[in-house]
Motif scaffolding. Structure first.
Motif, PDB file in Angstrom:
ATOM      1  N   ALA A   1       0.819  -1.206   0.000  1.00  0.00           N
ATOM      2  CA  ALA A   1       0.000   0.000   0.000  1.00  0.00           C
ATOM      3  C   ALA A   1       0.855   1.260   0.000  1.00  0.00           C
ATOM      4  O   ALA A   1       0.615   2.206  -0.768  1.00  0.00           O
ATOM      5  CB  ALA A   1      -0.933  -0.012   1.213  1.00  0.00           C
ATOM      6  N   VAL A   2       1.877   1.299   0.854  1.00  0.00           N
ATOM      7  CA  VAL A   2       2.752   2.472   0.924  1.00  0.00           C
ATOM      8  C   VAL A   2       3.544   2.617  -0.374  1.00  0.00           C
ATOM      9  O   VAL A   2       3.720   3.727  -0.899  1.00  0.00           O
ATOM     10  CB  VAL A   2       3.681   2.371   2.146  1.00  0.00           C
ATOM     11  CG1 VAL A   2       4.679   3.525   2.146  1.00  0.00           C
ATOM     12  CG2 VAL A   2       2.862   2.371   3.431  1.00  0.00           C
TER      13      VAL A   2
ATOM     14  N   GLU B   1       6.221   9.288   8.542  1.00  0.00           N
ATOM     15  CA  GLU B   1       6.099   9.553   9.973  1.00  0.00           C
ATOM     16  C   GLU B   1       5.451   8.355  10.640  1.00  0.00           C
ATOM     17  O   GLU B   1       4.462   7.798  10.131  1.00  0.00           O
ATOM     18  CB  GLU B   1       5.253  10.795  10.214  1.00  0.00           C
ATOM     19  CG  GLU B   1       5.821  12.063   9.587  1.00  0.00           C
ATOM     20  CD  GLU B   1       4.908  13.257   9.788  1.00  0.00           C
ATOM     21  OE1 GLU B   1       3.879  13.098  10.498  1.00  0.00           O
ATOM     22  OE2 GLU B   1       5.195  14.329   9.238  1.00  0.00           O
ATOM     23  N   VAL B   2       5.998   7.959  11.804  1.00  0.00           N
ATOM     24  CA  VAL B   2       5.513   6.768  12.498  1.00  0.00           C
ATOM     25  C   VAL B   2       5.240   7.117  13.942  1.00  0.00           C
ATOM     26  O   VAL B   2       6.060   7.758  14.609  1.00  0.00           O
ATOM     27  CB  VAL B   2       6.538   5.615  12.427  1.00  0.00           C
ATOM     28  CG1 VAL B   2       5.971   4.372  13.114  1.00  0.00           C
ATOM     29  CG2 VAL B   2       6.901   5.321  10.982  1.00  0.00           C
TER      30      VAL B   2
ATOM     31  N   VAL C   1       0.738   3.685  13.585  1.00  0.00           N
ATOM     32  CA  VAL C   1       0.202   4.709  12.694  1.00  0.00           C
ATOM     33  C   VAL C   1       1.329   5.203  11.788  1.00  0.00           C
ATOM     34  O   VAL C   1       2.347   5.704  12.278  1.00  0.00           O
ATOM     35  CB  VAL C   1      -0.412   5.876  13.482  1.00  0.00           C
ATOM     36  CG1 VAL C   1      -0.978   6.923  12.523  1.00  0.00           C
ATOM     37  CG2 VAL C   1      -1.487   5.378  14.441  1.00  0.00           C
ATOM     38  N   LEU C   2       1.153   5.039  10.466  1.00  0.00           N
ATOM     39  CA  LEU C   2       2.121   5.499   9.473  1.00  0.00           C
ATOM     40  C   LEU C   2       1.479   6.606   8.649  1.00  0.00           C
ATOM     41  O   LEU C   2       0.349   6.443   8.165  1.00  0.00           O
ATOM     42  CB  LEU C   2       2.564   4.366   8.548  1.00  0.00           C
ATOM     43  CG  LEU C   2       3.595   3.364   9.097  1.00  0.00           C
ATOM     44  CD1 LEU C   2       2.941   2.392  10.062  1.00  0.00           C
ATOM     45  CD2 LEU C   2       4.250   2.622   7.941  1.00  0.00           C
ATOM     46  N   THR C   3       2.200   7.706   8.481  1.00  0.00           N
ATOM     47  CA  THR C   3       1.717   8.824   7.676  1.00  0.00           C
ATOM     48  C   THR C   3       2.713   9.106   6.582  1.00  0.00           C
ATOM     49  O   THR C   3       3.914   9.286   6.849  1.00  0.00           O
ATOM     50  CB  THR C   3       1.496  10.073   8.536  1.00  0.00           C
ATOM     51  OG1 THR C   3       0.545   9.773   9.570  1.00  0.00           O
ATOM     52  CG2 THR C   3       0.975  11.225   7.689  1.00  0.00           C
TER      53      THR C   3
ATOM     54  N   ALA D   1      -6.097   3.614   3.158  1.00  0.00           N
ATOM     55  CA  ALA D   1      -5.581   4.676   4.019  1.00  0.00           C
ATOM     56  C   ALA D   1      -6.599   5.801   4.117  1.00  0.00           C
ATOM     57  O   ALA D   1      -7.509   5.916   3.286  1.00  0.00           O
ATOM     58  CB  ALA D   1      -4.266   5.217   3.459  1.00  0.00           C
ATOM     59  N   ARG D   2      -6.424   6.618   5.117  1.00  0.00           N
ATOM     60  CA  ARG D   2      -7.271   7.796   5.292  1.00  0.00           C
ATOM     61  C   ARG D   2      -6.516   9.008   4.784  1.00  0.00           C
ATOM     62  O   ARG D   2      -5.341   9.205   5.132  1.00  0.00           O
ATOM     63  CB  ARG D   2      -7.650   7.958   6.762  1.00  0.00           C
ATOM     64  CG  ARG D   2      -8.524   9.187   7.051  1.00  0.00           C
ATOM     65  CD  ARG D   2      -9.012   9.146   8.498  1.00  0.00           C
ATOM     66  NE  ARG D   2      -7.896   9.056   9.423  1.00  0.00           N
ATOM     67  CZ  ARG D   2      -7.204  10.103   9.889  1.00  0.00           C
ATOM     68  NH1 ARG D   2      -7.501  11.323   9.479  1.00  0.00           N
ATOM     69  NH2 ARG D   2      -6.217   9.930  10.746  1.00  0.00           N
ATOM     70  N   THR D   3      -7.152   9.834   3.959  1.00  0.00           N
ATOM     71  CA  THR D   3      -6.510  11.018   3.395  1.00  0.00           C
ATOM     72  C   THR D   3      -6.803  12.228   4.267  1.00  0.00           C
ATOM     73  O   THR D   3      -7.971  12.532   4.557  1.00  0.00           O
ATOM     74  CB  THR D   3      -7.016  11.277   1.969  1.00  0.00           C
ATOM     75  OG1 THR D   3      -6.785  10.116   1.166  1.00  0.00           O
ATOM     76  CG2 THR D   3      -6.298  12.466   1.351  1.00  0.00           C
ATOM     77  N   GLY D   4      -5.750  12.904   4.694  1.00  0.00           N
ATOM     78  CA  GLY D   4      -5.911  14.079   5.540  1.00  0.00           C
ATOM     79  C   GLY D   4      -6.159  15.340   4.738  1.00  0.00           C
ATOM     80  O   GLY D   4      -6.068  15.344   3.501  1.00  0.00           O
ATOM     81  N   PRO D   5      -6.461  16.449   5.424  1.00  0.00           N
ATOM     82  CA  PRO D   5      -6.726  17.725   4.719  1.00  0.00           C
ATOM     83  C   PRO D   5      -5.557  18.199   3.868  1.00  0.00           C
ATOM     84  O   PRO D   5      -5.747  18.857   2.849  1.00  0.00           O
ATOM     85  CB  PRO D   5      -7.026  18.698   5.858  1.00  0.00           C
ATOM     86  CG  PRO D   5      -7.438  17.831   7.019  1.00  0.00           C
ATOM     87  CD  PRO D   5      -6.627  16.579   6.888  1.00  0.00           C
TER      88      PRO D   5
END
Length: 417
Positions: A36-37, A54-55, A70-72, A91-95
């Motif tokens: 996925a990443v 970021e972890v 949590v991986l960003t 994954a969840r997409t942030g603003p």
């Protein structure tokens, strides 16, 4: 943990794989996370852009809270944020366009990172072993899915076989019930019909067929009986509708006519009198009626009519004639026969009484009457019991308008002695 800036896809995969191993994630989850990443960052890395990983580790809270990794993923220099697409691990997409994966950990997972070799050869060996492990896990999952599909297919086949067998049983039971129901109704309707008359100098036969096999009863009924003066009374009734309700209406009319005839009422008044008796109890009743009186010894014939098709007489010399009498039936405005028709049947003359289902199967009464004459002329020399059925077979060779059908034939024969 400090964000890591990565410039190549292998470095990103190694970093994610190491985080997954240190967090004791299942092999299948680890493989999904790496894929996925990699898919999300591949376009940016191929374009020479760096990505930031970021972890963090969430600590479970409360009774139901569970720890999570949590991986960003961020691409600060990219013109467009990375896309997860149809990711193996959504994954969840942030603003700000960053993608975040939150992977639950077991209660014992999330410990310190395992020791990893520092040498290039050892690192390659470790990566190869990890890939092989993930591949084995994927193959194992595929094998398990194939086995599960096979099992479900076999169960489905067994279920379908059982359902088919049950369906056949239900169809057989329904067929038995339909046959039993139809047989019961036919027996009931036969019980409503009068017994055959055996008289010197007279032959009678009748044929009845309902409009459909799903409603074996109908509104076409007949009645015949011997009056005290030796004449034969015949009633033909065609009640509006089909099925049991019309049978009840027709039965009420035949009973009323029989009672009035046995009480001695004039034949030409019986239709109107039956209307007066029945309509107060059944305002929706509508029925056409044809009444015939024949003296077997003399051949004297009287007819009264209430909106019913005319009787047909075919003489022994082959001439045919419809015996027309105007009138209106039970339940009609101004009911009753306008007059009494008097005629005579000679020996071997054939009289045909019928309902409109015999002549209107093609929706053209005039054409039906002409075909009926032709059919009677063809079959008039057959035994009397065969004639009504033969007429119905000829008239229903083509059916455009299905209806209950009744055909009654009467023939004078030489008197004994």
């Amino acid at each position: 943990m400090t964000p890591r800036v990565l410039h190549t896809l292998p470095a990103l995969q190694q970093a994610v794989r190491g985080l997954a191993e240190s967090s004791a994630l299942p092999v299948e989850t680890r493989a999904r996370l790496v894929l996925a990443v990699s898919e999300s960052a591949g376009a940016a890395l191929d374009a020479g852009q760096a990505v930031t990983l970021e972890v963090t580790r969430e600590v479970g809270r409360g009774r139901r809270g569970a720890p999570a990794l949590v991986l960003t993923l961020r691409t600060p220099d990219a013109t467009r944020p990375p896309r997860a697409g149809h990711s193996p691990l959504p994954a969840r997409t942030g603003p700000d366009g960053a993608l975040t994966w939150r992977v639950p950990l077991s209660e014992t997972g999330g410990g310190p990172a395992a020791h990893r070799p520092h040498g290039a050869a050892d690192t390659a060996t470790t990566e190869t072993a990890a890939l092989e492990e993930e591949l084995r896990a994927a193959l194992g999952r595929v094998d398990a899915l194939v086995a599960e599909k096979r099992r479900l297919t076999e169960e489905l086949e067994e279920t379908n076989t059982g359902v088919l067998a049950l369906y056949v049983q239900l169809e057989e039971r329904d067929e038995r019930l339909r046959n039993a129901h139809g047989q019961t109704l036919r027996e009931l309707e036969d019980a409503l019909r009068p017994p055959p008359l055996t008289l010197d100098g007279l032959e009678l036969a009748v044929h009845y067929a309902p409009a459909g096999t799903d409603a074996p009863t109908g509104g076409d009924l007949y009645d015949w009986f011997l009056l005290p003066d030796g004449t034969v009374h015949i009633t033909i009734v065609d009640a509006l509708g089909h099925g049991v309700r019309s049978t009840r209406s027709a039965l009420n009319v035949t009973h009323a006519v029989r009672t009035l005839a046995l009480e001695g009422h004039p034949l030409e008044s019986i239709v109107a009198r039956a209307h007066e008796i029945l309509t107060p109890f059944d305002p929706d009743l509508m029925a056409t009626v044809l009444l015939a009186r024949l003296h077997p010894a003399t051949g004297e014939l009287h007819l009264a009519n209430g909106s019913h098709p005319p009787a047909l007489v075919v003489r022994h010399d082959g001439t045919a004639e419809f015996l027309e009498v105007r009138g209106r039936g039970v339940g009609f405005p101004l009911p009753g026969s306008e007059r009494l028709l008097r005629a005579r049947l000679d020996e071997q003359d054939l009289l045909v009484l019928y309902t409109d289902g015999l002549t209107e199967s093609r929706r053209d009464p005039l054409e039906g009457e002409q075909r009926l004459i032709e059919s009677v002329l063809q079959h008039r020399h057959r035994p009397i019991r065969e004639i009504p059925g033969a007429l119905a077979e000829d008239m229903h060779a083509v059916i455009l308008h299905s209806d209950d059908t009744l055909a009654l034939t009467l023939r004078r024969t030489p008197q004994p002695g």
